[in-house]
Motif scaffolding. Sequence first.
Motif, PDB file in Angstrom:
ATOM      1  N   ARG A 152     -18.010  -1.932  11.157  1.00  0.00           N
ATOM      2  CA  ARG A 152     -17.550  -1.383   9.888  1.00  0.00           C
ATOM      3  C   ARG A 152     -17.272   0.104   9.987  1.00  0.00           C
ATOM      4  NH1 ARG A 152     -18.250  -4.728   5.702  1.00  0.00           N
ATOM      5  NH2 ARG A 152     -18.096  -6.847   6.437  1.00  0.00           N
ATOM      6  N   THR A 153     -18.246   0.832  10.514  1.00  0.00           N
ATOM      7  CA  THR A 153     -18.076   2.286  10.492  1.00  0.00           C
ATOM      8  C   THR A 153     -17.133   2.754  11.571  1.00  0.00           C
ATOM      9  OG1 THR A 153     -20.054   2.360  11.801  1.00  0.00           O
ATOM     10  CG2 THR A 153     -20.258   2.895   9.476  1.00  0.00           C
ATOM     11  N   ARG A 154     -17.200   2.127  12.725  1.00  0.00           N
ATOM     12  CA  ARG A 154     -16.385   2.664  13.815  1.00  0.00           C
ATOM     13  C   ARG A 154     -15.249   1.719  14.142  1.00  0.00           C
ATOM     14  NH1 ARG A 154     -21.314   5.414  16.625  1.00  0.00           N
ATOM     15  NH2 ARG A 154     -22.099   3.308  16.884  1.00  0.00           N
ATOM     16  N   LEU A 155     -14.621   1.179  13.128  1.00  0.00           N
ATOM     17  CA  LEU A 155     -13.578   0.187  13.375  1.00  0.00           C
ATOM     18  C   LEU A 155     -12.420   0.778  14.149  1.00  0.00           C
ATOM     19  CD1 LEU A 155     -12.368  -2.568  13.035  1.00  0.00           C
ATOM     20  CD2 LEU A 155     -11.576  -1.891  10.778  1.00  0.00           C
ATOM     21  N   ALA A 156     -11.980   1.975  13.779  1.00  0.00           N
ATOM     22  CA  ALA A 156     -10.786   2.531  14.424  1.00  0.00           C
ATOM     23  C   ALA A 156     -11.040   2.745  15.915  1.00  0.00           C
ATOM     24  CB  ALA A 156     -10.388   3.839  13.752  1.00  0.00           C
ATOM     25  N   SER A 373      -7.224   8.939  18.730  1.00  0.00           N
ATOM     26  CA  SER A 373      -6.878   8.736  17.323  1.00  0.00           C
ATOM     27  C   SER A 373      -7.932   7.886  16.629  1.00  0.00           C
ATOM     28  CB  SER A 373      -5.503   8.079  17.253  1.00  0.00           C
ATOM     29  OG  SER A 373      -5.409   7.257  16.142  1.00  0.00           O
ATOM     30  N   GLY A 374      -8.430   6.850  17.325  1.00  0.00           N
ATOM     31  CA  GLY A 374      -9.457   6.013  16.737  1.00  0.00           C
ATOM     32  C   GLY A 374     -10.721   6.801  16.451  1.00  0.00           C
ATOM     33  N   TRP A 375     -11.083   7.646  17.390  1.00  0.00           N
ATOM     34  CA  TRP A 375     -12.283   8.455  17.210  1.00  0.00           C
ATOM     35  C   TRP A 375     -12.126   9.409  16.041  1.00  0.00           C
ATOM     36  CZ3 TRP A 375     -13.552  13.657  17.646  1.00  0.00           C
ATOM     37  CH2 TRP A 375     -14.921  13.932  17.726  1.00  0.00           C
ATOM     38  N   ILE A 376     -10.968  10.069  15.968  1.00  0.00           N
ATOM     39  CA  ILE A 376     -10.722  11.020  14.878  1.00  0.00           C
ATOM     40  C   ILE A 376     -10.770  10.302  13.541  1.00  0.00           C
ATOM     41  CG2 ILE A 376      -8.995  12.500  13.808  1.00  0.00           C
ATOM     42  CD1 ILE A 376      -8.051  13.300  16.511  1.00  0.00           C
ATOM     43  N   ALA A 377     -10.113   9.140  13.470  1.00  0.00           N
ATOM     44  CA  ALA A 377     -10.062   8.431  12.188  1.00  0.00           C
ATOM     45  C   ALA A 377     -11.450   8.017  11.744  1.00  0.00           C
ATOM     46  CB  ALA A 377      -9.160   7.211  12.322  1.00  0.00           C
ATOM     47  N   ASP A 378     -12.308   7.701  12.718  1.00  0.00           N
ATOM     48  CA  ASP A 378     -13.643   7.254  12.344  1.00  0.00           C
ATOM     49  C   ASP A 378     -14.505   8.372  11.796  1.00  0.00           C
ATOM     50  OD1 ASP A 378     -13.924   4.722  14.876  1.00  0.00           O
ATOM     51  OD2 ASP A 378     -13.642   4.543  12.717  1.00  0.00           O
ATOM     52  N   LYS A 384      -7.835   6.830   6.222  1.00  0.00           N
ATOM     53  CA  LYS A 384      -7.180   6.497   7.482  1.00  0.00           C
ATOM     54  C   LYS A 384      -5.681   6.409   7.350  1.00  0.00           C
ATOM     55  CE  LYS A 384     -11.034   4.439   9.747  1.00  0.00           C
ATOM     56  NZ  LYS A 384     -12.012   3.651   9.008  1.00  0.00           N
ATOM     57  N   TYR A 385      -5.190   5.955   6.207  1.00  0.00           N
ATOM     58  CA  TYR A 385      -3.746   5.768   6.166  1.00  0.00           C
ATOM     59  C   TYR A 385      -3.011   7.103   6.102  1.00  0.00           C
ATOM     60  CZ  TYR A 385      -3.628   6.262   1.053  1.00  0.00           C
ATOM     61  OH  TYR A 385      -3.734   6.710  -0.221  1.00  0.00           O
ATOM     62  N   VAL A 432      -6.421   0.396   8.863  1.00  0.00           N
ATOM     63  CA  VAL A 432      -5.757   0.670   7.582  1.00  0.00           C
ATOM     64  C   VAL A 432      -5.722  -0.598   6.740  1.00  0.00           C
ATOM     65  CG1 VAL A 432      -3.506   1.134   6.568  1.00  0.00           C
ATOM     66  CG2 VAL A 432      -4.404   2.634   8.300  1.00  0.00           C
ATOM     67  N   LEU A 433      -5.430  -1.716   7.384  1.00  0.00           N
ATOM     68  CA  LEU A 433      -5.398  -2.970   6.632  1.00  0.00           C
ATOM     69  C   LEU A 433      -6.773  -3.284   6.065  1.00  0.00           C
ATOM     70  CD1 LEU A 433      -3.821  -5.431   5.734  1.00  0.00           C
ATOM     71  CD2 LEU A 433      -4.381  -6.527   7.880  1.00  0.00           C
TER      72      LEU A 433
END
Lengths: 543, 265
Positions: A152-156, A373-378, A384-385, A432-433
Amino acid sequence: MQQQGGERKEGKPEPPAVMGDGSQGTDRGWAWAAVLHFFLVNVFVMGMLKTFGIFFVAFQEDVGGSSEQVSWIGSIMSSLRFLGAPLVAVVCRRIGERPTSILGAGLVSGGCLLSTQATSVPFLCVSMGLLLGMGFCCLYQAAAVMTAKRCRTRLAFSNAIARSGMGLTFLTAPFTQLLIDTYGWQGTLLIFSGIMLNLVPSSMLLRPVRTQLPPCPKASHEDRSSAPKGEAGALAGHLEEATNGAAQPRSAQDLPSTEAPAEPCSTAAVTTAAPGKAPTASSCPETINEVVKSCRSLPVLKEEKSQPLIDFSPLKDPLFFIFTWSFLFSHLAYFVPIFHLVARARTLGISSMDASYFISVAGITETSSQLLSGWIADQNWTKKYHYHAAYLVLCGVTNLLCPLATTFPLLMTYAVTFAIFCGGFLALVLPVLVDLVGVQKLHSYLGFASFFAGIAAVGGPPLAGWLYDSTQTYACSFLFAGACALLSPVSFFLEPLAQRWKLQKVHVPMQSEAILQGSTGRTGFGCSQTSTSADLQCQSKNC
Amino acid sequence: MLRWLSFVVPGESDVHVEKNIFLGSAVKIELSCRLADKHSHMKILQVTWKKGNETIKHINKTEISWGIQLTVSENRKLGSYTCTVTGEKEFSVVFHLQVPQIAGREKPVVSYKGDSAILICESRSYTPIAWTWYMTNGSEQIAINDSLMLDKYVIDKADANVTHLKILKLTEEDGGTYWCEAAFELGKSKGKLKLKILSLMVPLKPFLAIVAEVVILITLIFVFELYSKKKEKRAEDEKEFDQIEQLKSEESNGVESNSARHRKV
């Protein structure tokens, strides 16, 4: 009633505590297992798709058939991966992710085995195209949704790690060639079917998110019609009420993080999770949701049976259209330059040896950019969008500037920049989804979104080819890709509007419900008004 | 049919220049050699055109280029023609006139016992008159006649530029080197292909090894799941027992405070 409330008060905090010490470590372990499985799926699926070109030659010689006929096999295989998604979503919802994934692995293995006996192109179309395509689709859908459910938290970041498997596919081409030289294409397919069979044990790692908790059977009394629901344990109860109130009255619940009544609770969960990054934090939202899910498990099961076989509700949801619009155009923007970069380099006089460096450099850059990018978004600095839209805009601008690149260093710069931004937005598609629609309904949404993206993927290369034929220059394809990439984030500007519209649609029934049941002390609106107590509960009990 | 073909090759000093010319059918051909621009004012002592040891009379096309005209209508006329210009330095140019080469396959074609294999030879740019297939038996080459073994060899003659040899019911002895020979007007040319026959066991071994590994993994995971489920069940039973105990004690005291909290909310 009060006694039940008392029971539940004591009962509810227990499961999170159980999660908290004993199995929370294994829960995180299962999340990593899901990521590992998704990674393997990416490696094998993309590897198989990319090495089809090597089989193409072998098929043409041995099995016969014109080049167009043989290329149908590859097209069916790669398009069914997307187009079969709605059907697979139905299957997944019915029998669960783990069986679907095992089924997918079995289909792929069986398809490869069957293809060794192939004697004609139509046979191969069915055995290799259809079976493999549907198998890939099953595998992909199950793995993606399970990753979304577990992390959940680190999905990206997890999504990015899993997607980096695609970067390893450059090894599969020489490996396949070696196998074909040693064993012939039939032997190679036999060995591939064995390798794909490895996805069966890794699918077994997709443990269903737990729905069995001791106090749960008591929670089964909680229908909309009965009063005691309001006396559910404060934390889980508030969340439950919020989601029941916010979602449509009778359908399966989801927990979108951006819906207003649910916001105080979910932000409570997120705020306790985000800072500190303690091991307990990452499981916090998981445990909350699991508690919610567990206590809703029986009512949910009852409601699921009454749902139609194919859930068309995504098609009525404006958020779905927003996402699919963006998904479709971003796919077009991604595929077209990939196809034409090397060709353009050659028309500019760069040798194909040098041009192949573009592909390898772009691949490596894309993989690392996905992870970053995944790390930053998390880190959750912003939604996220927003990142997704920013990457898409930058990608579009890069593509529009591409026709100006006419020498090797300039094209290399273009390739690197393009790969950075592409990696950026690709890593964020699934998160994002999930942010937009929550995890419960993810199957149907992902299924339909993949279907539309599949149409783009099928139509993309021919469209690009047509563009080249009509303009006789590859620069146009890049301009087209740039335009697509700029069009795609446009829909995200409508997202706040769509959320408000959706809220208004469900707020009215929720208000009327509260009026009806206000006398029984239900806490229908409890969440928004007692956010502080929910916070406190969350912080003290779970984190 | 006779056609004119003309080739000019600039010669460079101390560099031996060669050019291959493939002739699919009889032609009238003119070969000429020309001095490179940087040597254009070199003093020429002698210019010779030779085929092997035989000198051919040449014509002076210009001050610095010389050529020969040939009518290549039979195999004898093919070969290497050399133009040697001697002056301050000597340079030479060689033209190799030959029949088109047939490319075979370097990597062997792999097939399995009992299966069938297709060997393909093609000559796209020059159309041969006929194709013949040869099989190597020991050190001899045996021609494969269609009428010889009808149910074993099938030769596909649909397209004149391409030939397919389909070998059915493969056995171990069918492996080895095959030659496809294209007959042109001016001669014959061969392409080499290799056929490797494997038994089904060969790829089956790695496959079975992988399947065994998969089965082991599945068993391990299964056993682990059973074990952890038993552990969970035990833990849950204990917790339920504890909870029931707690609730029994709570019921007597904590009820009023709980409901009060609820009403405030």
